[in-house]
Write an enzyme that holds these catalytic residues in place. Structure first.
Site: not given
Length: 187
Positions: A26, A53, A116, A119, A143, A153
């Site tokens: 970012r 973030k 940005h 990305r 992310h 998990y």
């Protein structure tokens, strides 16, 4: 990428723009980068949780091209803890508008390209290549998994695949696709 290579503003800003498509960070994570986070020998960039973030530490594999750019940048700017220090003080990083302002000066409107947007381009083209597991791409973009049960998990970092993907992108994907004029994915 050609426009960035020809950018005539501050060299530090040009390096930030050159690195952006390779590292998938970012803009805030990129502009606040510190030399202490870069491990040249290990070929990784370790960003602490407080700068991310999602408030999780993030590790970025560094391609040969990125390592070379960082070495060049290090020779330019060795007085600051920041890779991209502000113009008037080396005690702060460049401001949040610097990279977008540089793109505007190169002639790109806000609807064509933003800092940005690198990305978005990487995510789109890496997914469309069908060469990489979507989870590896999502991890490269830092992310988090939106499915809370799955997130609890699935803790794999897909590190080895991300290392290969990073080098592949720097070798072929990033530079060729961006040089071909695939622009306009600024969201």
């Amino acid at each position: 990428m050609r426009a960035i290579d020809g950018y005539e503003g501050r060299q530090e800003n040009r390096y930030a723009l050159r690195l952006a498509p390779h590292v998938f960070l970012r803009p805030g994570e990129l502009r606040q980068a510190q030399w202490s986070e870069i491990d040249f020998r290990g070929k990784v960039w370790r960003i602490p949780a407080e700068r991310m973030k999602m408030k999780q530490p993030h590790t970025v594999p560094l391609s040969r091209q990125v390592l070379a750019m960082l070495q060049e940048l290090k020779h330019l700017e060795d007085r600051s803890e920041f890779l991209f220090p502000a113009l008037h003080t080396s005690q702060r990083p460049i401001c949040e508008n610097t990279l977008n302002t540089a793109l505007r000066r190169m002639g790109y409107g806000a609807d064509e390209m933003t800092s940005h947007g690198f990305r978005a381009i990487a995510s789109t083209l890496l997914n469309e290549s069908d060469l990489w597991h979507p989870d590896a791409i999502e991890r490269a973009l830092a992310h988090g998994d939106r499915d809370r049960v799955r997130a609890a998990y699935h803790r794999g970092a897909h590190w080895e695949e991300r290392v290969r993907m990073s080098q592949w992108w720097s070798d072929r994907g990033g530079s060729e696709k961006l040089h071909s004029g695939i622009i306009g994915l600024s969201a």
